[in-house]
Design a protein around this motif. Sequence first.
Motif, short mmCIF file in Angstrom:
data_model
loop_
_atom_site.label_atom_id
_atom_site.label_comp_id
_atom_site.label_asym_id
_atom_site.label_seq_id
_atom_site.Cartn_x
_atom_site.Cartn_y
_atom_site.Cartn_z
N TYR A 27 7.65 13.29 3.39
CA TYR A 27 7.42 12.75 3.91
C TYR A 27 7.77 12.76 5.52
O TYR A 27 8.19 13.95 6.43
N SER A 28 6.65 12.64 6.42
CA SER A 28 6.96 12.50 7.96
C SER A 28 7.20 11.10 8.89
O SER A 28 7.29 11.02 9.98
N TYR A 29 7.58 10.64 8.12
CA TYR A 29 8.20 9.03 8.36
C TYR A 29 9.07 8.50 7.12
O TYR A 29 9.20 9.01 6.15
N ILE A 30 9.97 7.31 7.67
CA ILE A 30 10.47 6.85 6.78
C ILE A 30 9.24 5.78 5.82
O ILE A 30 8.84 4.95 6.92
N PRO A 31 9.22 5.24 4.90
CA PRO A 31 8.45 4.26 4.61
C PRO A 31 9.13 3.08 4.77
O PRO A 31 9.84 2.99 4.13
N TYR A 32 8.19 1.92 4.79
CA TYR A 32 8.45 1.17 5.53
C TYR A 32 8.82 0.50 3.24
O TYR A 32 9.74 -0.98 3.61
N CYS A 33 7.85 0.93 2.70
CA CYS A 33 8.58 0.46 1.33
C CYS A 33 7.98 1.14 0.25
O CYS A 33 7.79 2.15 0.43
N MET A 34 8.58 1.06 -1.25
CA MET A 34 8.63 1.94 -2.03
C MET A 34 8.44 0.67 -3.02
O MET A 34 9.35 -0.39 -3.64
N GLY A 35 7.93 1.16 -4.47
CA GLY A 35 7.76 0.27 -5.58
C GLY A 35 7.93 1.19 -6.90
O GLY A 35 7.07 1.89 -6.77
N TRP A 36 7.96 0.06 -8.00
CA TRP A 36 7.24 0.30 -9.44
C TRP A 36 5.86 -0.67 -9.75
O TRP A 36 6.88 -1.77 -9.44
N PHE A 37 5.53 0.35 -10.95
CA PHE A 37 4.32 -0.61 -10.86
C PHE A 37 4.49 -0.06 -12.74
O PHE A 37 4.62 1.28 -12.57
N ARG A 38 3.43 -1.37 -13.71
CA ARG A 38 3.54 -1.01 -14.66
C ARG A 38 2.15 -1.14 -15.09
O ARG A 38 1.42 -2.10 -14.88
N GLN A 39 1.30 -0.25 -16.14
CA GLN A 39 0.07 -0.69 -16.80
C GLN A 39 0.31 -0.31 -17.99
O GLN A 39 0.62 1.08 -19.27
N ALA A 40 0.13 -1.74 -18.72
CA ALA A 40 -0.03 -1.87 -20.36
C ALA A 40 -1.21 -1.47 -20.84
O ALA A 40 -2.49 -1.90 -19.99
N PRO A 41 -1.32 -0.68 -22.01
CA PRO A 41 -2.62 -0.72 -22.41
C PRO A 41 -3.70 -2.07 -22.48
O PRO A 41 -3.62 -2.92 -23.16
N GLY A 42 -5.51 -2.03 -21.96
CA GLY A 42 -6.04 -2.62 -22.12
C GLY A 42 -5.78 -3.79 -20.71
O GLY A 42 -5.86 -5.11 -20.77
N LYS A 43 -4.39 -2.97 -19.99
CA LYS A 43 -3.78 -4.16 -18.64
C LYS A 43 -4.33 -4.28 -17.51
O LYS A 43 -4.47 -2.36 -16.96
N GLU A 44 -4.11 -4.76 -16.98
CA GLU A 44 -4.07 -4.67 -15.20
C GLU A 44 -2.68 -3.75 -14.62
O GLU A 44 -1.81 -4.40 -15.62
N ARG A 45 -2.47 -2.94 -13.51
CA ARG A 45 -1.94 -2.83 -13.77
C ARG A 45 -0.73 -3.96 -12.36
O ARG A 45 -1.60 -4.56 -11.66
N ARG A 46 0.15 -4.04 -12.43
CA ARG A 46 1.30 -5.04 -12.04
C ARG A 46 2.72 -4.59 -11.61
O ARG A 46 2.77 -3.57 -11.69
N ASP A 47 3.10 -5.21 -10.62
CA ASP A 47 4.19 -4.84 -9.92
C ASP A 47 4.86 -5.52 -10.48
O ASP A 47 4.76 -6.17 -11.14
N VAL A 48 5.66 -4.05 -10.89
CA VAL A 48 7.40 -4.71 -11.38
C VAL A 48 8.78 -4.93 -10.29
O VAL A 48 9.60 -5.80 -9.84
N ALA A 49 8.60 -3.59 -9.05
CA ALA A 49 9.27 -4.29 -8.35
C ALA A 49 9.36 -3.23 -7.01
O ALA A 49 8.89 -2.34 -6.48
#
Length: 120
Positions: A27-49
């Motif tokens: 990093y050269s900056y403090i990120p505005y946000c971080m997150g977790w995502f998940r992708q199940a088989p055959g499904k689109e990636r989704r936001d978790v938190a």
Amino acid sequence: QVQLVESGGGLVQAGGSLRISCAASGYSYIPYCMGWFRQAPGKERRDVAHIYLHTGNTWHDKTVQGRFTISQDNAKNTLYLQMNSLKPEDTAIYYCATSSSAASCRFGYWGQGTQVTVST
């Protein structure tokens, strides 16, 4: 160059717990946000938190509210996802991501993912 490396995935029985981690560097900056995502088989990636680093505020998807908790250790530059009461439908590849600026929550950097498998 920002790098994110997830770890801690694995196989767990339904009802069990798991904590996955994401080590960040470059990093050269403090990120505005971080997150977790998940992708199940055959499904689109989704936001978790998400976590907003300047305020500490968090958001969790309704499917994981009350079971998962996102947190961050500033000293270690590490993002965590504590997952309790796991269900088979939580099985997925879990990715961490971080915003590409300090001014907005637009995810521009991604880790390689870690597999979480919940058995019945």
